[in-house]
Each structure stands twice: as C-alpha cells, then as structure tokens.
Design a protein around this motif. Structure first.
Motif, PDB file in Angstrom:
ATOM      1  N   ALA A 152       0.831  -1.203   0.000  1.00 10.24           N
ATOM      2  CA  ALA A 152       0.000   0.000   0.000  1.00 10.24           C
ATOM      3  C   ALA A 152       0.866   1.255   0.000  1.00 10.24           C
ATOM      4  N   GLU A 162      -5.020   1.485  -2.705  1.00 10.13           N
ATOM      5  CA  GLU A 162      -5.260   1.723  -1.287  1.00 10.13           C
ATOM      6  C   GLU A 162      -6.187   0.662  -0.710  1.00 10.13           C
ATOM      7  N   TRP A 211      -1.786   3.121   5.574  1.00 12.02           N
ATOM      8  CA  TRP A 211      -2.110   2.204   4.488  1.00 12.02           C
ATOM      9  C   TRP A 211      -3.574   1.775   4.491  1.00 12.02           C
ATOM     10  N   LEU A 231      -7.303   3.376   3.733  1.00  8.80           N
ATOM     11  CA  LEU A 231      -7.941   4.563   3.153  1.00  8.80           C
ATOM     12  C   LEU A 231      -8.784   5.250   4.221  1.00  8.80           C
TER      13      LEU A 231
END
Length: 341
Positions: A55, A61, A230, A232
């Motif tokens: 990520a 993401e 990492w 979202l």
C-alpha cells in the motif's frame, strides 16, 4: 469459462474491488489446523506486513480486509490518477523498493554505495519505456495481488518444507460500482469473523480492518493522530451535505468513521443474535444517502457472497457495466433490486 481479468478490471481508471484468495485444498493459511496439529496463526501477520508495504508503494489503497483461516478478503481502491502525478524518479524508487535490482547488491557486506545507487536510479529514470511500464504495473490490481500472494506462498512452502501451488488459483474479484456497493462490501468483509462465529463483536475480530481502526481510534483519544497510512481514511461527513475528503488525501471513503462504526456494530449484533430486527432511527440517514434499502440490509450482508458475482452496485450501474462488457446479464441483478434503491 473464467472471465479475463482485463474485462473485469477497468485499466487506466480508478475503481473499487473486492478480492478474495483461498488456500489450495485443505491447506491452512492461518490459524490452528486440527488435522496436523500445527498452528499457523503467525501467518496472518505475514499478510498484514506485506499489505502495509504494498500500500505504501502501489497506487492501490486498502479500504477493508479480513484474514481468515484458509482465505482472506480485501477491499481495494485502484487510484490510477495518483500514479500519473509521480515523476520518473518516484516511479523508479517505488518499483525498486518492491523489486531491489540485483546490480545494487554488494556480495561482501551488503552495503550499497549511495552514489552508485543514485547513478543507477538516474539511468533507470531516463528509460521512458521502462518507466511507463512500471507506472502501469504500480496502478494494476493484478500486480498488487501478485506481489501479495507470491511472497506469502513461497514463505509458507518454505515453512512447510514442500513445493507446489499454495493458492487455490487466481484471486477472485468483484467490481464495486458505487458507494452503496463499497460500504456494503466493507461491512461484509469486516463482519466475516462474526458470521463465522469466530468473534462475538466486530471490534473483537482479530486481523480485520474494523478492529485495526478501532485500535487506532483508542490510541488517538488522548492525542489526535492520523489514521493508519495504508488504510484509506474515512470522510468527514457534515450534518448537511455529502462526505468531504480529509485534508491529507484527495480520496476518502464515502462515509464518516462514526457512521461506519455504528452501522457495522449494529449489523454485527443482528447477525450474532440471529435476528433481523429493525434499523435504528439514527442509522437510517446513512443507508438512505447510500441508496440502500433498509429492510433488506441484514439479509444482504449475511448472504452477500451468494447474492453477487463479478460486479456489485445499484441497478443502473449494473446495467451500464453489463453494456460496457458486452454481456446480456450479470448474476446479482435480482439482489441489487432488493438491496439497493
């Protein structure tokens, strides 16, 4: 016949996807195997550590994850537009972090001369064809999953002192066409341990994104800290209006953290108790804004895996995707009519 990945995933565009990988036959990915008496619980951390690395380098993401005993779920956001903002040096740096060039390795003491590295990176950055190829791969769902599954398979086979296929086959993916499909899938993934009777509540579900976000929230009570880099981030939803992106990112989830926590917690209680119940009044606006039918929410989450196949979304988006792929029908259209407005 399996659908080609290029038809399932829209290249050169942003999108959300639900991905699943399952270990071959009765092989245990994680957890305790009663047949062999071996404990593979530590393998969960392998996947988590690898996810964090990927990520940080890919333009992909992580929205949600759940690592189960013989399979795992991921909800991913492919941000192709972000990859276009990287210059050649950034692309080379990210790619070489994932695939360190053999030419930079020193056989004597593993120490790398900084000047040699900079010169080597400059030569790579000057190769436009190579940079273009790597940029596309760093925004490619299949490459992300490949870079996740291959190292885990090699490490597991080494530990088991065997060779051969570790994963059942290529990863399965579903395109999530809209916000309603995204939030529904995230809730389904985060509630996997609850549905499997492994955990009593979502926050007690180890190795899920929900538990990770709750832990981050607890640590930031005294001193506000940014969410895990990492994962979202959620939107900062105002009382009147649509979800707003946070200051640190141009992309966010279409729901606030407080709303999502309430929705998943309530859903998890209904699933655990075996009751459908009624939607609490304070949760109704969330489902209405996402165009989700309130009465069918619990049934949709409990049987999500059976309702949908390659694509998930409200009916008009399903029909648009059906036309785009030149198909006549997608499994899940009947479920979409029931679950989504």
């Amino acid at each position: 016949m399996p659908t080609p990945r290029k038809e399932q995933v829209s290249k050169h565009s942003n999108g959300h996807y639900h991905c699943v990988s399952r270990a071959v036959r009765r092989a245990f990915l994680c957890g305790f195997d009663k047949q062999s008496g071996c404990n593979y619980e530590h393998r969960r951390q392998w996947i988590l550590d690898r996810l964090e690395i990927l990520a940080g380098q890919f333009s992909v993401e992580v929205c949600a994850y759940a690592i189960m005993s013989n399979h795992y779920h991921l909800v991913l956001h492919v941000d192709y537009e972000q990859s276009l903002t990287w210059d050649a040096d950034e692309v080379v740096k990210r790619w070489c972090t994932l695939f360190p060039p053999q030419a930079l390795k020193d056989s004597d003491d593993n120490q790398i001369d900084v000047e040699v590295v900079n010169a080597y990176f400059s030569r790579l950055a000057a190769d436009e064809e190579k940079v273009t190829l790597w940029r596309e791969r760093l925004a490619d769902l299949s490459w992300f999953m490949r870079c996740l599954n291959e190292p885990v398979a090699r490490q597991a086979n080494k530990e088991d002192k065997c060779t051969g296929r570790f994963w059942e086959g290529r990863f399965k993916s579903q395109a999530l066409l809209d916000d309603a499909a995204l939030v529904s899938c995230m809730a389904y993934v985060d509630l996997n341990p609850v549905r499997a009777a492994i955990a009593q509540t979502p926050e007690d579900s180890e190795f899920t994104s929900f538990a990770a976000r709750v832990e981050i929230q607890k640590k930031s009570v005294s001193k506000p800290e940014p969410q895990s880099q990492w994962l979202l981030p959620f939107a900062e939803t105002k009382k009147t209006g649509k979800p707003q992106a946070t200051q640190n990112t141009h992309v966010c989830l279409p729901i606030s953290q407080e709303e999502y926590f309430e929705l998943v917690d309530w859903t998890g209680r209904c699933i655990r108790d075996g009751k459908r119940g009624a939607i609490p009044a304070h949760i109704q606006p969330i489902l209405q804004r996402l165009e989700i039918k309130q009465d069918n929410w619990i049934d949709g989450i409990q049987h999500y895996g059976n309702h949908f196949y390659k694509v998930v979304g409200i009916m008009r988006h399903l029909l648009e995707e059906t036309e785009r792929q030149g198909r006549k029908w997608f499994k899940g259209q009947s479920a979409a009519r029931l679950l989504y407005q």
